[in-house]
Design an enzyme around this catalytic site. Structure first.
Site, PDB file in Angstrom:
ATOM      1  N   LYS A  22     -32.657  -2.163  -4.331  1.00 17.61           N
ATOM      2  CA  LYS A  22     -32.659  -0.865  -5.056  1.00 17.61           C
ATOM      3  C   LYS A  22     -32.205  -1.081  -6.552  1.00 17.61           C
ATOM      4  O   LYS A  22     -32.988  -0.121  -7.127  1.00 17.61           O
ATOM      5  CB  LYS A  22     -31.473  -0.228  -4.394  1.00 17.61           C
ATOM      6  CG  LYS A  22     -30.621   0.950  -5.171  1.00 17.61           C
ATOM      7  CD  LYS A  22     -29.561   1.774  -4.472  1.00 17.61           C
ATOM      8  CE  LYS A  22     -28.226   0.846  -4.566  1.00 17.61           C
ATOM      9  NZ  LYS A  22     -27.797   1.118  -5.905  1.00 17.61           N
ATOM     10  N   ASN A  23     -31.384  -1.963  -6.696  1.00 13.26           N
ATOM     11  CA  ASN A  23     -30.929  -1.983  -8.270  1.00 13.26           C
ATOM     12  C   ASN A  23     -32.010  -2.565  -9.004  1.00 13.26           C
ATOM     13  O   ASN A  23     -31.843  -2.629 -10.292  1.00 13.26           O
ATOM     14  CB  ASN A  23     -29.437  -2.566  -8.267  1.00 13.26           C
ATOM     15  CG  ASN A  23     -28.594  -2.082  -8.008  1.00 13.26           C
ATOM     16  OD1 ASN A  23     -28.627  -0.693  -7.669  1.00 13.26           O
ATOM     17  ND2 ASN A  23     -27.189  -2.402  -7.492  1.00 13.26           N
ATOM     18  N   CYS A 124     -17.373   8.072 -11.091  1.00 16.68           N
ATOM     19  CA  CYS A 124     -17.696   7.865  -9.883  1.00 16.68           C
ATOM     20  C   CYS A 124     -16.361   7.293  -9.129  1.00 16.68           C
ATOM     21  O   CYS A 124     -15.539   6.934  -9.540  1.00 16.68           O
ATOM     22  CB  CYS A 124     -18.918   7.407  -9.671  1.00 16.68           C
ATOM     23  SG  CYS A 124     -18.730   5.445  -9.719  1.00 16.68           S
ATOM     24  N   ARG A 129     -16.218   3.934 -15.082  1.00 17.62           N
ATOM     25  CA  ARG A 129     -17.663   3.541 -15.295  1.00 17.62           C
ATOM     26  C   ARG A 129     -18.290   4.163 -16.642  1.00 17.62           C
ATOM     27  O   ARG A 129     -19.294   5.056 -16.373  1.00 17.62           O
ATOM     28  CB  ARG A 129     -18.618   3.739 -14.097  1.00 17.62           C
ATOM     29  CG  ARG A 129     -18.194   2.768 -12.963  1.00 17.62           C
ATOM     30  CD  ARG A 129     -18.975   2.989 -11.720  1.00 17.62           C
ATOM     31  NE  ARG A 129     -20.234   2.211 -11.718  1.00 17.62           N
ATOM     32  CZ  ARG A 129     -21.137   2.073 -11.147  1.00 17.62           C
ATOM     33  NH1 ARG A 129     -21.257   3.112 -10.183  1.00 17.62           N
ATOM     34  NH2 ARG A 129     -22.175   1.478 -10.987  1.00 17.62           N
ATOM     35  N   VAL A 131     -20.273   4.397 -20.181  1.00 15.75           N
ATOM     36  CA  VAL A 131     -21.274   4.047 -20.975  1.00 15.75           C
ATOM     37  C   VAL A 131     -21.566   3.505 -22.326  1.00 15.75           C
ATOM     38  O   VAL A 131     -22.416   3.697 -23.152  1.00 15.75           O
ATOM     39  CB  VAL A 131     -22.553   5.002 -20.652  1.00 15.75           C
ATOM     40  CG1 VAL A 131     -22.958   5.165 -19.066  1.00 15.75           C
ATOM     41  CG2 VAL A 131     -22.176   6.475 -21.231  1.00 15.75           C
ATOM     42  N   ASP A 315     -20.884  -6.029  -5.258  1.00 24.79           N
ATOM     43  CA  ASP A 315     -21.510  -5.114  -4.225  1.00 24.79           C
ATOM     44  C   ASP A 315     -21.415  -5.828  -2.734  1.00 24.79           C
ATOM     45  O   ASP A 315     -21.913  -5.319  -1.697  1.00 24.79           O
ATOM     46  CB  ASP A 315     -22.895  -5.062  -4.488  1.00 24.79           C
ATOM     47  CG  ASP A 315     -22.964  -4.085  -5.550  1.00 24.79           C
ATOM     48  OD1 ASP A 315     -22.151  -3.481  -6.061  1.00 24.79           O
ATOM     49  OD2 ASP A 315     -24.266  -3.871  -6.183  1.00 24.79           O
ATOM     50  N   ILE A 337     -14.536  -6.618 -11.076  1.00 23.33           N
ATOM     51  CA  ILE A 337     -15.595  -5.869 -11.690  1.00 23.33           C
ATOM     52  C   ILE A 337     -15.150  -4.463 -12.008  1.00 23.33           C
ATOM     53  O   ILE A 337     -15.309  -3.962 -13.060  1.00 23.33           O
ATOM     54  CB  ILE A 337     -16.908  -5.943 -11.157  1.00 23.33           C
ATOM     55  CG1 ILE A 337     -17.371  -7.502 -10.898  1.00 23.33           C
ATOM     56  CG2 ILE A 337     -18.158  -5.171 -11.968  1.00 23.33           C
ATOM     57  CD1 ILE A 337     -17.346  -8.450 -12.173  1.00 23.33           C
ATOM     58  N   ARG A 407     -28.226   5.869   0.542  1.00 20.08           N
ATOM     59  CA  ARG A 407     -28.788   5.807  -0.806  1.00 20.08           C
ATOM     60  C   ARG A 407     -29.304   4.295  -1.066  1.00 20.08           C
ATOM     61  O   ARG A 407     -30.090   4.013  -2.076  1.00 20.08           O
ATOM     62  CB  ARG A 407     -27.451   5.890  -1.702  1.00 20.08           C
ATOM     63  CG  ARG A 407     -26.852   7.331  -1.656  1.00 20.08           C
ATOM     64  CD  ARG A 407     -25.848   7.449  -3.023  1.00 20.08           C
ATOM     65  NE  ARG A 407     -26.114   6.884  -4.118  1.00 20.08           N
ATOM     66  CZ  ARG A 407     -25.423   6.873  -5.243  1.00 20.08           C
ATOM     67  NH1 ARG A 407     -24.211   7.223  -5.290  1.00 20.08           N
ATOM     68  NH2 ARG A 407     -25.863   6.433  -6.324  1.00 20.08           N
TER      69      ARG A 407
HETATM   70  N1  EPU Z   1     -18.584  -0.795 -18.481  1.00 23.96           N
HETATM   71  C1  EPU Z   1     -17.960  -0.372 -19.266  1.00 23.96           C
HETATM   72  N2  EPU Z   1     -18.818   0.195 -20.288  1.00 23.96           N
HETATM   73  C2  EPU Z   1     -20.295   0.167 -20.221  1.00 23.96           C
HETATM   74  C3  EPU Z   1     -20.829  -0.049 -19.014  1.00 23.96           C
HETATM   75  C4  EPU Z   1     -19.928  -0.616 -18.112  1.00 23.96           C
HETATM   76  O1  EPU Z   1     -16.828  -0.449 -19.533  1.00 23.96           O
HETATM   77  O2  EPU Z   1     -21.013   1.027 -20.974  1.00 23.96           O
HETATM   78  C5  EPU Z   1     -17.813  -1.312 -17.303  1.00 23.96           C
HETATM   79  C6  EPU Z   1     -17.814  -0.687 -15.935  1.00 23.96           C
HETATM   80  O3  EPU Z   1     -17.123   0.350 -15.770  1.00 23.96           O
HETATM   81  C7  EPU Z   1     -17.312  -1.909 -14.866  1.00 23.96           C
HETATM   82  C8  EPU Z   1     -18.100  -3.461 -15.521  1.00 23.96           C
HETATM   83  O4  EPU Z   1     -18.286  -2.651 -16.907  1.00 23.96           O
HETATM   84  O5  EPU Z   1     -16.054  -1.996 -14.795  1.00 23.96           O
HETATM   85  C9  EPU Z   1     -19.294  -3.670 -14.898  1.00 23.96           C
HETATM   86  O6  EPU Z   1     -20.543  -2.654 -14.863  1.00 23.96           O
HETATM   87  P1  EPU Z   1     -21.914  -2.841 -15.070  1.00 23.96           P
HETATM   88  O7  EPU Z   1     -22.375  -2.123 -16.315  1.00 23.96           O
HETATM   89  O8  EPU Z   1     -22.130  -4.264 -15.067  1.00 23.96           O
HETATM   90  O9  EPU Z   1     -22.473  -2.176 -13.687  1.00 23.96           O
HETATM   91  P2  EPU Z   1     -23.625  -0.861 -13.714  1.00 23.96           P
HETATM   92  O10 EPU Z   1     -24.750  -1.136 -14.218  1.00 23.96           O
HETATM   93  O11 EPU Z   1     -23.029   0.351 -13.662  1.00 23.96           O
HETATM   94  C10 EPU Z   1     -24.892  -2.229 -11.552  1.00 23.96           C
HETATM   95  C11 EPU Z   1     -25.346  -1.729 -10.175  1.00 23.96           C
HETATM   96  C12 EPU Z   1     -23.976  -1.594  -9.467  1.00 23.96           C
HETATM   97  C13 EPU Z   1     -23.184  -3.026  -9.284  1.00 23.96           C
HETATM   98  C14 EPU Z   1     -22.788  -3.474 -10.903  1.00 23.96           C
HETATM   99  C15 EPU Z   1     -22.091  -4.959 -10.889  1.00 23.96           C
HETATM  100  C16 EPU Z   1     -27.164  -0.484 -10.453  1.00 23.96           C
HETATM  101  C17 EPU Z   1     -27.829   0.810 -10.346  1.00 23.96           C
HETATM  102  N3  EPU Z   1     -25.929  -0.614 -10.256  1.00 23.96           N
HETATM  103  O12 EPU Z   1     -23.691  -1.082 -12.006  1.00 23.96           O
HETATM  104  O13 EPU Z   1     -24.404  -1.389  -7.894  1.00 23.96           O
HETATM  105  O14 EPU Z   1     -21.925  -2.949  -8.721  1.00 23.96           O
HETATM  106  O15 EPU Z   1     -24.056  -3.445 -11.423  1.00 23.96           O
HETATM  107  O16 EPU Z   1     -23.085  -6.073 -10.334  1.00 23.96           O
HETATM  108  O17 EPU Z   1     -27.629  -1.552 -10.722  1.00 23.96           O
HETATM  109  C18 EPU Z   1     -24.339  -0.374  -5.917  1.00 23.96           C
HETATM  110  O18 EPU Z   1     -25.425  -0.728  -5.879  1.00 23.96           O
HETATM  111  O19 EPU Z   1     -23.688  -0.012  -4.848  1.00 23.96           O
HETATM  112  C19 EPU Z   1     -23.533  -0.492  -7.043  1.00 23.96           C
HETATM  113  C20 EPU Z   1     -22.597  -0.019  -7.405  1.00 23.96           C
END
Ligand code: EPU
Length: 433
Positions: A22-23, A124, A129, A131, A315, A337, A407
């Site tokens: 998925k990811n 969420c 989380r 950006v 995950d 994380i 999902r």
């Molecule tokens: N974070 C920030 N600012 C940002 C981006 C992230 O503070 O701009 C923080 C987040 O809040 C979190 C940490 O950094 O505490 C790590 O977040 P990351 O950006 O690595 O995660 P993500 O891209 O939002 C993806 C996967 C998640 C998985 C995480 C960690 C996808 C669509 N989602 O999320 O998958 O847990 O990486 O490996 O790729 C799932 O599939 O169930 C899922 C939640």
């Protein structure tokens, strides 16, 4: 809303083919915006999340054509994405809030057209989380960003410029987003402290097949030399290491012998190490892995701490916690994380688990047995942990809000059922979620 009912106690014996990730699929789909040529993704999982994103891509003008039949295995499942022309650069709240990964269309839209208006994804259940890192990376690449009523309005009137970006900490989403934008930027972009999850490697390799120049794939420093245009390609989505890990844990929980095929066990080494430490037998095969546990043996409690790849995946934390509920001894689980990713703990407690949570640490005291109950999942991986616990809970466990499972798990009840699990879906009314 559908729910899933599991009659606990059946062993698992059989074969489970692992689907495409998925990811990875979600980011590869976003990459289709970068070219006016068709991108054909094979080994495509058919999930609620890929459907959501498909809907958004169609809004933007991407033609999305699903081919192949939905056989367990997915090898025949492919989807063609063709963004011959971008019709809209607007990603509305309704389509982005349902799934955070939709936000990653921002960079490709900017790279392709020079502008975009994309909704902020919102919070969420697993934490705030934000950006901010995504936006900082785009700003460094010359994008002008304005925030207005929950929307990011972004412009790059002179195109994107290569930049040196050092992330303050590792983010999967921000790394992918910056990579998707940088491939068409003018000049060289260096991404330092980049995430190196296998799904990022998969995206980078697909981009290279489309004509991008990316060096340092699978390392924490990506060097991207922008090109003026990208072409189409055909790309197989990498195996889903989280789905694979979830079924590996399910087999370990229920006891028996499950062969996972079309799998890449080396991508879940951190999990495998912990399972072996707990007493599970894990044997690699030519196209996957065999997970075996003698039902007469009680597993030993082991500690885990989630980390960025190649560490123990966040995950897989909920699933491992489920496994530890009936292990012998105490297991300490650290979540490093996300700040709020233990919502499965009180639900597991409804099944009789003994878990106490303090901030980012959970202590699981192994109990002799779990007992079936009605439980409810609050996120995707939490849901599957409840299914895993239900496999051994005495009597019947009903997991509500199955849309979370849908999902990210393709035909879960079919895959587990084929190995002997007593599992069925109970159709409910559809509600907005
Ligand atoms: N974070 C920030 N600012 C940002 C981006 C992230 O503070 O701009 C923080 C987040 O809040 C979190 C940490 O950094 O505490 C790590 O977040 P990351 O950006 O690595 O995660 P993500 O891209 O939002 C993806 C996967 C998640 C998985 C995480 C960690 C996808 C669509 N989602 O999320 O998958 O847990 O990486 O490996 O790729 C799932 O599939 O169930 C899922 C939640």
């Amino acid at each position: 809303m559908d729910s899933i009912a599991i009659q606990g106690g059946a062993r698992l014996n059989g074969t489970i083919p692992v689907s495409g990730a998925k990811n990875s699929a979600l980011k590869l789909m976003a990459a289709s915006i970068l070219t006016d040529q068709p991108l054909r993704l094979t080994n495509m999982p058919r999930l609620a999340d890929t459907k959501f994103l498909g809907r958004l891509l169609r809004e933007l003008g991407v033609e999305v054509t699903e081919n192949g039949h939905a056989g367990v295995g997915g090898e025949e499942q492919e989807t063609l994405f063709h963004a011959a022309a971008i019709r809209s650069t607007f990603a509305p709240y309704d389509l982005v809030r349902q799934m955070r990964a939709s936000f990653n269309v921002l960079g490709p839209l900017l790279a392709r057209t020079g502008e975009a208006k994309v909704s902020l994804p919102g919070g969420c259940t697993i934490g705030a989380r934000p950006v901010d890192l995504h936006l900082q990376a785009l700003t460094a690449m010359g994008v002008e960003i304005e925030l207005d009523e929950g929307y990011v309005i972004a412009r790059a009137p002179k195109g994107l410029k290569g930049a040196e970006i050092e992330f303050p900490f590792v983010s999967v989403g921000a790394t992918e987003h910056a990579l998707l934008a940088a491939v068409l930027a003018d000049g060289v972009t260096v991404l330092k402290k980049a995430a190196r999850e296998p799904e990022i490697g998969d995206l980078a390799r697909c981009l290279v097949a489309m004509g991008a120049k990316v060096e340092g794939i699978d390392t924490d420093e990506l060097v991207i030399t922008g090109v003026t245009s990208l072409g189409g390609t055909e790309w197989p989505v990498i195996a889903d290491r989280i789905e694979m890990g979830s079924y590996a844990v399910a087999a370990a929980m229920a006891g028996g012998e499950v062969r996972l095929t079309r799998a890449r066990p080396e991508l879940m080494q951190a999990l495998t190490d912990k399972m072996v430490e707990a007493g599970v037998e894990v044997t690699p095969t030519a196209d996957g892995v065999i997970v075996r546990r003698d039902p007469a043996l009680r597993l030993k409690a082991v500690n885990v701490a989630t980390e960025v790849y190649p560490g123990f995946a966040t995950d897989l934390q909920a699933q491992f916690m489920a496994l530890m509920t009936t292990a012998e001894g105490d297991s300490v689980i650290h979540e490093n994380i996300f700040e709020n990713r233990f919502m499965h703990a009180p639900e597991l407690a409804r099944l009789g688990a003994d878990i106490s949570v303090h901030a980012g640490e959970a202590v699981v005291r192994g109990v002799e047995a779990l007992h079936g109950a009605q439980v409810m999942a609050t996120d995707l991986r939490a849901s599957v942990s409840l299914v895993i616990a239900g496999l051994v809970a005495e009597g019947e466990t009903t997991v509500g809000r199955v849309y979370h499972l849908d999902r990210g798990f393709e035909r879960l009840e079919e895959k587990l059922g084929a190995c002997g699990a007593q599992i069925r879906r109970i159709k409910g009314e559809d509600h907005e979620h």
